[in-house]
Design a protein around this motif. Sequence first.
Motif, PDB file in Angstrom:
ATOM      1  N   CYS A 113       0.766  -1.324   0.288  1.00 17.87           N
ATOM      2  CA  CYS A 113       0.149  -0.091  -0.031  1.00 17.87           C
ATOM      3  C   CYS A 113       0.676   1.244   0.059  1.00 17.87           C
ATOM      4  CB  CYS A 113      -0.814  -0.461   1.020  1.00 17.87           C
ATOM      5  SG  CYS A 113      -1.543  -1.356   1.956  1.00 17.87           S
ATOM      6  N   GLY A 114       2.338   1.316   0.711  1.00 23.69           N
ATOM      7  CA  GLY A 114       2.801   2.160   0.384  1.00 23.69           C
ATOM      8  C   GLY A 114       3.298   3.130   1.699  1.00 23.69           C
ATOM      9  N   LYS A 115       4.506   2.985   2.317  1.00 21.84           N
ATOM     10  CA  LYS A 115       4.341   3.176   3.326  1.00 21.84           C
ATOM     11  C   LYS A 115       3.916   4.661   4.111  1.00 21.84           C
ATOM     12  CE  LYS A 115       9.008   3.704   3.927  1.00 21.84           C
ATOM     13  NZ  LYS A 115      10.695   4.154   4.013  1.00 21.84           N
ATOM     14  N   LYS A 116       3.409   4.427   4.927  1.00 19.04           N
ATOM     15  CA  LYS A 116       3.301   5.870   5.503  1.00 19.04           C
ATOM     16  C   LYS A 116       3.403   6.139   6.542  1.00 19.04           C
ATOM     17  CE  LYS A 116      -1.050   5.237   2.900  1.00 19.04           C
ATOM     18  NZ  LYS A 116      -0.838   4.315   2.264  1.00 19.04           N
ATOM     19  N   ASP A 117       3.512   6.755   8.162  1.00 19.08           N
ATOM     20  CA  ASP A 117       4.030   7.507   9.143  1.00 19.08           C
ATOM     21  C   ASP A 117       3.822   6.135   9.880  1.00 19.08           C
ATOM     22  OD1 ASP A 117       4.891   9.697   8.390  1.00 19.08           O
ATOM     23  OD2 ASP A 117       3.546  10.777   9.037  1.00 19.08           O
ATOM     24  N   ASP A 118       2.005   6.269   9.503  1.00 25.91           N
ATOM     25  CA  ASP A 118       1.859   4.987  11.184  1.00 25.91           C
ATOM     26  C   ASP A 118       2.343   3.476  10.235  1.00 25.91           C
ATOM     27  OD1 ASP A 118       0.074   4.750   8.743  1.00 25.91           O
ATOM     28  OD2 ASP A 118      -1.616   5.559  10.255  1.00 25.91           O
ATOM     29  N   SER A 119       2.396   2.906   9.613  1.00 29.08           N
ATOM     30  CA  SER A 119       2.707   1.622   8.671  1.00 29.08           C
ATOM     31  C   SER A 119       3.196   1.849   7.591  1.00 29.08           C
ATOM     32  CB  SER A 119       1.462   1.142   8.266  1.00 29.08           C
ATOM     33  OG  SER A 119       0.957   0.949   6.996  1.00 29.08           O
ATOM     34  N   ASP A 120       4.029   0.579   8.127  1.00 22.64           N
ATOM     35  CA  ASP A 120       5.345  -0.338   6.849  1.00 22.64           C
ATOM     36  C   ASP A 120       4.666  -0.262   5.242  1.00 22.64           C
ATOM     37  OD1 ASP A 120       4.128  -2.481   6.690  1.00 22.64           O
ATOM     38  OD2 ASP A 120       6.074  -3.318   8.174  1.00 22.64           O
ATOM     39  N   GLY A 121       3.505  -0.450   5.218  1.00 15.96           N
ATOM     40  CA  GLY A 121       2.918  -0.650   4.334  1.00 15.96           C
ATOM     41  C   GLY A 121       2.783  -2.110   3.095  1.00 15.96           C
ATOM     42  N   LEU A 122       3.061  -3.019   4.313  1.00 13.59           N
ATOM     43  CA  LEU A 122       2.463  -4.439   3.701  1.00 13.59           C
ATOM     44  C   LEU A 122       1.449  -5.225   4.123  1.00 13.59           C
ATOM     45  CD1 LEU A 122       6.752  -4.474   4.796  1.00 13.59           C
ATOM     46  CD2 LEU A 122       5.493  -4.657   1.869  1.00 13.59           C
ATOM     47  N   GLN A 123       0.737  -5.217   3.820  1.00  8.06           N
ATOM     48  CA  GLN A 123      -0.299  -6.430   4.184  1.00  8.06           C
ATOM     49  C   GLN A 123      -0.317  -7.845   3.647  1.00  8.06           C
ATOM     50  OE1 GLN A 123      -4.387  -4.887   3.287  1.00  8.06           O
ATOM     51  NE2 GLN A 123      -3.287  -2.765   4.575  1.00  8.06           N
ATOM     52  N   VAL A 124      -0.833  -8.927   4.745  1.00  4.64           N
ATOM     53  CA  VAL A 124      -0.789 -10.154   4.010  1.00  4.64           C
ATOM     54  C   VAL A 124      -2.103 -10.341   3.884  1.00  4.64           C
ATOM     55  CG1 VAL A 124      -0.770 -12.277   4.783  1.00  4.64           C
ATOM     56  CG2 VAL A 124       0.989 -11.026   5.485  1.00  4.64           C
ATOM     57  N   ARG A 125      -3.164 -10.423   2.847  1.00  2.00           N
ATOM     58  CA  ARG A 125      -4.252 -10.018   3.178  1.00  2.00           C
ATOM     59  C   ARG A 125      -5.099 -11.964   3.250  1.00  2.00           C
ATOM     60  NH1 ARG A 125      -7.006  -8.285  -1.727  1.00  2.00           N
ATOM     61  NH2 ARG A 125      -9.162  -7.511  -0.372  1.00  2.00           N
ATOM     62  N   ARG A 126      -4.073 -12.962   2.229  1.00  2.00           N
ATOM     63  CA  ARG A 126      -4.507 -14.318   3.447  1.00  2.00           C
ATOM     64  C   ARG A 126      -2.592 -15.311   2.431  1.00  2.00           C
ATOM     65  NH1 ARG A 126      -8.876 -12.554   3.410  1.00  2.00           N
ATOM     66  NH2 ARG A 126     -10.661 -13.647   2.433  1.00  2.00           N
ATOM     67  N   VAL A 127      -2.835 -16.251   3.722  1.00  2.00           N
ATOM     68  CA  VAL A 127      -1.898 -17.103   3.457  1.00  2.00           C
ATOM     69  C   VAL A 127      -2.199 -18.704   4.143  1.00  2.00           C
ATOM     70  CG1 VAL A 127      -0.734 -16.493   5.338  1.00  2.00           C
ATOM     71  CG2 VAL A 127       0.893 -17.122   4.606  1.00  2.00           C
ATOM     72  N   ARG A 128      -1.707 -19.505   3.592  1.00  2.00           N
ATOM     73  CA  ARG A 128      -1.597 -20.759   3.705  1.00  2.00           C
ATOM     74  C   ARG A 128       0.052 -21.864   3.954  1.00  2.00           C
ATOM     75  NH1 ARG A 128      -6.355 -23.382  -0.164  1.00  2.00           N
ATOM     76  NH2 ARG A 128      -8.157 -21.733   0.132  1.00  2.00           N
ATOM     77  N   SER A 129       0.216 -22.540   4.451  1.00  2.00           N
ATOM     78  CA  SER A 129       1.004 -23.011   4.555  1.00  2.00           C
ATOM     79  C   SER A 129       1.053 -24.132   4.414  1.00  2.00           C
ATOM     80  CB  SER A 129       1.363 -22.194   6.179  1.00  2.00           C
ATOM     81  OG  SER A 129       2.154 -21.158   6.623  1.00  2.00           O
ATOM     82  N   TYR A 130       1.890 -24.914   4.115  1.00  2.00           N
ATOM     83  CA  TYR A 130       1.715 -26.409   3.422  1.00  2.00           C
ATOM     84  C   TYR A 130       3.315 -26.908   3.935  1.00  2.00           C
ATOM     85  CZ  TYR A 130      -1.926 -24.447   0.755  1.00  2.00           C
ATOM     86  OH  TYR A 130      -3.246 -24.150  -0.062  1.00  2.00           O
ATOM     87  N   ALA A 131       3.762 -27.257   4.886  1.00  2.00           N
ATOM     88  CA  ALA A 131       4.715 -28.783   5.687  1.00  2.00           C
ATOM     89  C   ALA A 131       5.061 -29.201   4.126  1.00  2.00           C
ATOM     90  CB  ALA A 131       4.506 -29.997   6.333  1.00  2.00           C
ATOM     91  N   ILE A 132       6.296 -28.962   4.096  1.00  2.00           N
ATOM     92  CA  ILE A 132       7.657 -29.979   3.084  1.00  2.00           C
ATOM     93  C   ILE A 132       7.632 -30.832   3.740  1.00  2.00           C
ATOM     94  CG2 ILE A 132       9.194 -30.200   1.834  1.00  2.00           C
ATOM     95  CD1 ILE A 132       9.058 -27.133   0.636  1.00  2.00           C
ATOM     96  N   ASP A 133       7.574 -32.062   3.759  1.00  2.00           N
ATOM     97  CA  ASP A 133       8.121 -33.244   4.721  1.00  2.00           C
ATOM     98  C   ASP A 133       8.352 -34.466   3.346  1.00  2.00           C
ATOM     99  OD1 ASP A 133       6.158 -34.737   3.225  1.00  2.00           O
ATOM    100  OD2 ASP A 133       4.738 -35.391   5.114  1.00  2.00           O
ATOM    101  N   GLU A 134       9.514 -35.137   4.079  1.00  2.00           N
ATOM    102  CA  GLU A 134      10.477 -35.621   2.884  1.00  2.00           C
ATOM    103  C   GLU A 134       9.761 -36.961   1.597  1.00  2.00           C
ATOM    104  OE1 GLU A 134      13.892 -35.179   5.561  1.00  2.00           O
ATOM    105  OE2 GLU A 134      14.094 -36.363   3.243  1.00  2.00           O
ATOM    106  N   ALA A 135       8.342 -37.003   2.138  1.00  2.00           N
ATOM    107  CA  ALA A 135       7.868 -36.866   0.824  1.00  2.00           C
ATOM    108  C   ALA A 135       7.964 -35.730  -0.199  1.00  2.00           C
ATOM    109  CB  ALA A 135       6.107 -37.391   1.364  1.00  2.00           C
ATOM    110  N   ILE A 136       7.530 -35.335   0.483  1.00  2.00           N
ATOM    111  CA  ILE A 136       7.485 -34.045  -0.515  1.00  2.00           C
ATOM    112  C   ILE A 136       9.080 -33.180  -1.126  1.00  2.00           C
ATOM    113  CG2 ILE A 136       6.474 -31.467  -0.900  1.00  2.00           C
ATOM    114  CD1 ILE A 136       4.381 -33.292  -0.316  1.00  2.00           C
TER     115      ILE A 136
END
Length: 501
Positions: A113-136
């Motif tokens: 969003c662009g850095k402002k005085d009160d925010s660094d301008g970086l937003q995570v809107r959605r995130v999904r994590s998938y484990a990478i195990d030995e099989a992967i």
Amino acid sequence: MPVATLTLPHVSQPPLTTKYKRPHHVIHHAPPYKSMEELAAEVKKLFEKPLADKRLFDLSSQLQVQYRESLQCSTISMLPSFQHTLPTGQEQGDFLALDVGGSTFRVALIRLCGKKDDSDGLQVRRVRSYAIDEAIRDLPGQAFFDWMAQRIGDMATEYSYITGTTNAFLRMGLAWSFPVEQTSSSTGKLLAMGKGFRASQGLEGEDVGELVMRGCRARGLNVAICAIVNDSAATLLSQAYRDPATRMSLILGTGVNAAVYLPLSALGPGKLGERPDKWHAAAKSVVVNTELSMFGKEIMPTTRWDEELNLRHKMPNYQPLEYLITGRYLGEIVRLVLLEAITTRGLFAGYVPEHLDEAYAFDTRIVGAFESDRSEGLESAQAAFMAAHPMLSPPTLAELNFIRDVAKLVSRRASAYLATALHAFWVVSSWNSDHQAGKFERTTIACDGSLMEKYPGFRKATQRCLDRLCALSGAETGTVTLQMAPESSIFGAAVAVSCNG
Ligand code: BGC
């Protein structure tokens, strides 16, 4: 001149092969020729001996020679990216960030969003994590990239859902936690992958972006790879978005690496390869992926357990520093010490707890649990240990203390070696500082990775050792500071796309 590796007399012991396949197997012939106390004293001596500040300072000087040589001509380390400017912090847009780490794959919708005085301008809107195990990790070639594409598809569907569109177009940035030889800011040749992955088998030299896109096209996804960056470079870019003075970064999780923004004059003539005239006309400096993990061979002192780990590794000698200091290996080093103690000194009455005879089965998180447990009885560490490695009767307090002492020795050495590698890195890349005259610019190293973030006391121990080494160089405390850069890989991947216009 390289210092000879610290070699010590090898204690003869039964080979760690078929004998220990079954849990709870009693080793009747464990030779009682040394007591546990003697072994504990020996382990302490071997891990602590190289850690005197002067010795580390000397190791740093030797690393500096390796770094300088690689900046001139290595094809596997000190790899220049195409990123010649750093972000201003005003870049904007929605991007799909892909973060292929050593043990997790994350797919995130990022909004800048662009850095402002009160925010660094970086937003995570959605995130999904998938484990990478030995099989992967074991998925060969294209199969791994298809596995990625399927997860990208899930997030693309979610994006369409939240934006009320169908199959909306998404620009993707990839943070790749492996070496890559960049051929443009959005393409790069796949190089041998460490961390136990098989995806590069048969595909070395192919374009990483195309491998990902092949899987995406097969699924009809409306996406395009618009930036590829090593995860260390992603860390640098994300922190530079917040603070334009950022010039260096460090990743320490499953693997280790650092990136630095260097003037082109720091690189040897052949290092840039083929690049368009337009690039040369615009570039004065460039983000360099150091592949720090590959340094230190014949320099960093090792023990017999390190040597055993290296010999049994799928890629012996490939990443010498990594095998000594990262999350993938700390648990393994401790496991090898414990196995020797079990089989030769009767630790746990000679019983091998379940799974402890399996390579890489001892999780570094359990090593951390021993360090963070301040209770006298080490109850929570014991619970974590026994949950992963059940045994017939619980370990005695003396045995638990032994595990804790080994954990501390292995992690202290790791933080000292990391500080040494960073000190060397700082000396070589402080192009603006006048070291002879004792004048140093303040440097912040943007950090990320599970060990830096979560391992008890690790970052502080590294900072303290780094301060002492910098003091030996004549710099005052606080000249080089390690600063956490949260979510750096996903933000960095998005920032890289935005920088490419
Ligand atoms: C890889 C690097 C990566 C680092 C941190 C190392 O094993 O070679 O490319 O940046 O791990 O994830």
